[in-house]
Scaffold this motif. Sequence first.
Motif, mmCIF file in Angstrom:
data_model
loop_
_atom_site.group_PDB
_atom_site.id
_atom_site.type_symbol
_atom_site.label_atom_id
_atom_site.label_comp_id
_atom_site.label_asym_id
_atom_site.label_seq_id
_atom_site.Cartn_x
_atom_site.Cartn_y
_atom_site.Cartn_z
ATOM 1 N N VAL A 124 -3.427 -5.314 -8.349
ATOM 2 C CA VAL A 124 -3.102 -3.878 -8.350
ATOM 3 C C VAL A 124 -4.221 -3.079 -7.684
ATOM 4 C CG1 VAL A 124 -2.734 -1.866 -9.847
ATOM 5 C CG2 VAL A 124 -1.514 -3.999 -10.296
ATOM 6 N N LEU A 125 -5.477 -3.438 -7.940
ATOM 7 C CA LEU A 125 -6.582 -2.727 -7.304
ATOM 8 C C LEU A 125 -6.542 -2.929 -5.784
ATOM 9 C CD1 LEU A 125 -9.055 -0.949 -7.444
ATOM 10 C CD2 LEU A 125 -10.421 -2.982 -7.970
ATOM 11 N N THR A 126 -6.274 -4.139 -5.338
ATOM 12 C CA THR A 126 -6.160 -4.406 -3.902
ATOM 13 C C THR A 126 -5.051 -3.564 -3.285
ATOM 14 O OG1 THR A 126 -7.017 -6.649 -4.136
ATOM 15 C CG2 THR A 126 -5.682 -6.197 -2.177
ATOM 16 N N GLN A 127 -3.887 -3.538 -3.928
ATOM 17 C CA GLN A 127 -2.761 -2.745 -3.415
ATOM 18 C C GLN A 127 -3.107 -1.268 -3.372
ATOM 19 O OE1 GLN A 127 0.262 -3.930 -6.223
ATOM 20 N NE2 GLN A 127 0.985 -5.608 -4.925
ATOM 21 N N THR A 128 -3.753 -0.772 -4.416
ATOM 22 C CA THR A 128 -4.125 0.643 -4.485
ATOM 23 C C THR A 128 -5.103 0.995 -3.375
ATOM 24 O OG1 THR A 128 -3.774 0.675 -6.881
ATOM 25 C CG2 THR A 128 -5.157 2.428 -5.964
ATOM 26 N N LEU A 129 -6.135 0.181 -3.193
ATOM 27 C CA LEU A 129 -7.130 0.452 -2.155
ATOM 28 C C LEU A 129 -6.524 0.368 -0.755
ATOM 29 C CD1 LEU A 129 -10.159 -1.451 -3.714
ATOM 30 C CD2 LEU A 129 -9.914 1.038 -3.456
ATOM 31 N N ARG A 130 -5.618 -0.579 -0.543
ATOM 32 C CA ARG A 130 -4.956 -0.682 0.767
ATOM 33 C C ARG A 130 -4.133 0.573 1.057
ATOM 34 N NH1 ARG A 130 -3.018 -6.937 0.546
ATOM 35 N NH2 ARG A 130 -5.009 -7.837 1.152
ATOM 36 N N ARG A 131 -3.377 1.030 0.059
ATOM 37 C CA ARG A 131 -2.557 2.229 0.255
ATOM 38 C C ARG A 131 -3.439 3.450 0.512
ATOM 39 N NH1 ARG A 131 1.724 3.366 -4.107
ATOM 40 N NH2 ARG A 131 2.464 4.773 -2.485
ATOM 41 N N LEU A 132 -4.544 3.560 -0.210
ATOM 42 C CA LEU A 132 -5.453 4.687 -0.010
ATOM 43 C C LEU A 132 -6.101 4.630 1.370
ATOM 44 C CD1 LEU A 132 -7.103 4.865 -3.535
ATOM 45 C CD2 LEU A 132 -5.619 6.595 -2.476
ATOM 46 N N GLU A 133 -6.411 3.428 1.829
ATOM 47 C CA GLU A 133 -6.985 3.272 3.171
ATOM 48 C C GLU A 133 -5.950 3.636 4.240
ATOM 49 O OE1 GLU A 133 -9.268 -0.063 5.928
ATOM 50 O OE2 GLU A 133 -8.278 -0.706 4.090
ATOM 51 N N GLU A 134 -4.740 3.141 4.085
ATOM 52 C CA GLU A 134 -3.678 3.436 5.053
ATOM 53 C C GLU A 134 -3.388 4.932 5.139
ATOM 54 O OE1 GLU A 134 -0.414 1.038 3.710
ATOM 55 O OE2 GLU A 134 -1.371 -0.826 4.347
ATOM 56 N N ALA A 135 -3.512 5.622 4.009
ATOM 57 C CA ALA A 135 -3.231 7.054 3.970
ATOM 58 C C ALA A 135 -4.424 7.898 4.411
ATOM 59 C CB ALA A 135 -2.805 7.463 2.554
ATOM 60 N N GLY A 136 -5.570 7.265 4.653
ATOM 61 C CA GLY A 136 -6.742 7.995 5.140
ATOM 62 C C GLY A 136 -7.626 8.590 4.062
ATOM 63 N N PHE A 137 -7.451 8.164 2.803
ATOM 64 C CA PHE A 137 -8.275 8.683 1.716
ATOM 65 C C PHE A 137 -9.529 7.845 1.487
ATOM 66 C CE2 PHE A 137 -3.978 10.190 0.471
ATOM 67 C CZ PHE A 137 -4.230 11.549 0.497
ATOM 68 N N VAL A 138 -9.497 6.593 1.923
ATOM 69 C CA VAL A 138 -10.596 5.655 1.675
ATOM 70 C C VAL A 138 -10.926 4.914 2.967
ATOM 71 C CG1 VAL A 138 -11.165 3.480 0.489
ATOM 72 C CG2 VAL A 138 -10.113 5.337 -0.781
#
Length: 123
Positions: free
Chosen positions: A62-76
């Motif tokens: 879940v942490l991997t998925q969350t970080l990937r989504r945040l990276e894709e969206a430009g937040f991380v």
Amino acid sequence: MVMTCTTGRHDKHDVYAAQCPCRGVLDLLATKWTALAIGALEEGPQRFGALQRRLEGVSPKVLTQTLRRLEEAGFVDRTVYPAVPAHVEYELTELGRGVAEPLRALRGWVERHLDEIPPPRPV
């Protein structure tokens, strides 16, 4: 036919419109793990393991998925440092720092008012 999500007033997006892309952003930001991950990253760049320890109870998947989504969206931003094994750090982008403030306010509100809110009913 292209669907729009503007209100007609100053070309502002309308999150209440069914086809508005705003809903995807809300779906990402309005999750427990996103709010907590962004909060943890306000403390500065962190490695995956440190984030997982800080976000007690989150699974690696879940942490991997969350970080990937945040990276894709430009937040991380995800930075890989050449090392053996690879050293990877995550940190908030300017956009991520901007959304951190309202999420911090929400987390604080929840902590202050939790005792006033009845517990959820079992499903």
